[in-house]
Write a protein that holds these residues in place. Structure first.
Motif, PDB file in Angstrom:
ATOM      1  N   SER A  71       0.834  -1.195   0.000  1.00 29.89           N
ATOM      2  CA  SER A  71       0.000   0.000   0.000  1.00 29.89           C
ATOM      3  C   SER A  71       0.877   1.257   0.000  1.00 29.89           C
ATOM      4  O   SER A  71       0.589   2.233  -0.703  1.00 29.89           O
ATOM      5  CB  SER A  71      -0.919  -0.011   1.236  1.00 29.89           C
ATOM      6  OG  SER A  71      -1.807   1.058   1.201  1.00 29.89           O
ATOM      7  N   SER A  91      -6.634  10.254  -0.883  1.00 31.86           N
ATOM      8  CA  SER A  91      -6.624   9.598   0.418  1.00 31.86           C
ATOM      9  C   SER A  91      -8.050   9.370   0.915  1.00 31.86           C
ATOM     10  O   SER A  91      -8.361   8.319   1.500  1.00 31.86           O
ATOM     11  CB  SER A  91      -5.834  10.461   1.408  1.00 31.86           C
ATOM     12  OG  SER A  91      -5.619   9.742   2.577  1.00 31.86           O
ATOM     13  N   SER A  95      -9.781   5.823   1.676  1.00 34.57           N
ATOM     14  CA  SER A  95     -10.460   5.568   2.940  1.00 34.57           C
ATOM     15  C   SER A  95     -11.860   4.994   2.683  1.00 34.57           C
ATOM     16  O   SER A  95     -12.295   4.057   3.358  1.00 34.57           O
ATOM     17  CB  SER A  95     -10.511   6.893   3.712  1.00 34.57           C
ATOM     18  OG  SER A  95     -11.247   6.759   4.845  1.00 34.57           O
ATOM     19  N   MET A  98     -11.746   1.403   1.691  1.00 31.38           N
ATOM     20  CA  MET A  98     -11.546   0.519   2.842  1.00 31.38           C
ATOM     21  C   MET A  98     -12.840   0.301   3.629  1.00 31.38           C
ATOM     22  O   MET A  98     -12.934  -0.573   4.481  1.00 31.38           O
ATOM     23  CB  MET A  98     -10.463   1.085   3.776  1.00 31.38           C
ATOM     24  CG  MET A  98      -9.068   1.054   3.191  1.00 31.38           C
ATOM     25  SD  MET A  98      -8.500  -0.619   2.790  1.00 31.38           S
ATOM     26  CE  MET A  98      -8.720  -0.670   1.009  1.00 31.38           C
ATOM     27  N   THR A 129      -4.079   1.181   5.501  1.00 33.43           N
ATOM     28  CA  THR A 129      -4.201   2.641   5.609  1.00 33.43           C
ATOM     29  C   THR A 129      -2.986   3.306   6.274  1.00 33.43           C
ATOM     30  O   THR A 129      -2.902   4.535   6.294  1.00 33.43           O
ATOM     31  CB  THR A 129      -5.479   3.044   6.397  1.00 33.43           C
ATOM     32  OG1 THR A 129      -5.473   2.395   7.658  1.00 33.43           O
ATOM     33  CG2 THR A 129      -6.730   2.677   5.637  1.00 33.43           C
ATOM     34  N   TRP A 132      -1.189   5.784   4.130  1.00 31.63           N
ATOM     35  CA  TRP A 132      -2.093   6.884   3.761  1.00 31.63           C
ATOM     36  C   TRP A 132      -2.281   7.839   4.929  1.00 31.63           C
ATOM     37  O   TRP A 132      -2.361   9.061   4.756  1.00 31.63           O
ATOM     38  CB  TRP A 132      -3.436   6.315   3.287  1.00 31.63           C
ATOM     39  CG  TRP A 132      -3.291   5.532   2.021  1.00 31.63           C
ATOM     40  CD1 TRP A 132      -2.900   4.226   1.914  1.00 31.63           C
ATOM     41  CD2 TRP A 132      -3.488   6.003   0.684  1.00 31.63           C
ATOM     42  NE1 TRP A 132      -2.855   3.865   0.584  1.00 31.63           N
ATOM     43  CE2 TRP A 132      -3.213   4.921  -0.178  1.00 31.63           C
ATOM     44  CE3 TRP A 132      -3.886   7.227   0.150  1.00 31.63           C
ATOM     45  CZ2 TRP A 132      -3.313   5.040  -1.568  1.00 31.63           C
ATOM     46  CZ3 TRP A 132      -3.991   7.351  -1.224  1.00 31.63           C
ATOM     47  CH2 TRP A 132      -3.706   6.269  -2.065  1.00 31.63           C
ATOM     48  N   LYS A 133      -2.366   7.275   6.139  1.00 34.78           N
ATOM     49  CA  LYS A 133      -2.486   8.125   7.336  1.00 34.78           C
ATOM     50  C   LYS A 133      -1.216   8.956   7.499  1.00 34.78           C
ATOM     51  O   LYS A 133      -1.264  10.120   7.902  1.00 34.78           O
ATOM     52  CB  LYS A 133      -2.712   7.271   8.583  1.00 34.78           C
ATOM     53  CG  LYS A 133      -4.012   6.499   8.569  1.00 34.78           C
ATOM     54  CD  LYS A 133      -5.176   7.385   8.963  1.00 34.78           C
ATOM     55  CE  LYS A 133      -6.493   6.670   8.838  1.00 34.78           C
ATOM     56  NZ  LYS A 133      -7.590   7.481   8.394  1.00 34.78           N
TER      57      LYS A 133
END
Ligand code: FES
Length: 149
Positions: A71, A91, A95, A98, A129, A132-133
């Motif tokens: 990822s 992003s 999210s 997911m 994630t 991405w976070k």
């Protein structure tokens, strides 16, 4: 999801895991963010270089499972060349993915699409994630308040 598509997605994920794009350290990054997955302790360090509001480079190092590392590879690939707002929008889309939300047909997610099956495995969502976070955290430091809300 058909088993053929499932197999294809698994191959894409393993390709990014075994041949990660943008893995390594950057000498002249503008932002560095460290984040961990509290459920397993795995970590990521994300670096980004921003010029005139555009992500011109992004690299990562870290320890983690195939989902988290692939990822990160996909994410760093996808945000290069994007402005900060579009990177943040991507992003948000990820999210949603997911949470099982189908993205708009007009949006080409590229390899990221291969991770959409992760939404069926809640324990792995934090893996997918993590990078991405880290990216969101990095961008929030760069963007004026009103644009991030
Ligand atoms: Fe740690 Fe996936 S098990 S990031």
């Amino acid at each position: 999801m058909s088993s053929n598509l499932d197999t294809l997605y698994r191959q894409v994920i393993m390709d990014h895991y075994k041949n990660p794009r943008n893995r390594g350290l950057m000498e002249n990054g503008d932002i560095t963010v460290n984040l961990n997955n509290p459920t397993c302790g795995d970590t990521i360090q994300l670096q980004m270089k921003i010029e005139n509001g555009i992500v011109v480079d992004s690299k990562f190092v870290g320890e983690g499972c195939s989902i988290s590392m692939s990822s990160a590879s996909m994410m760093t690939q996808a945000i290069k060349g994007k402005n900060l707002i579009d990177a943040m929008k991507l992003s948000d889309i990820f999210s949603g993915l997911m949470q099982g939300i189908e993205p708009n047909d007009e949006i080409d997610l590229g390899d990221i699409e291969a991770l959409q099956g992760v939404c069926k495995f809640p324990a792995r969502i934090k893996c997918a994630t993590l990078a991405w976070k880290a990216m969101e955290k990095a961008l929030k430091e760069q963007m004026p308040e009103e644009k991030t809300s």
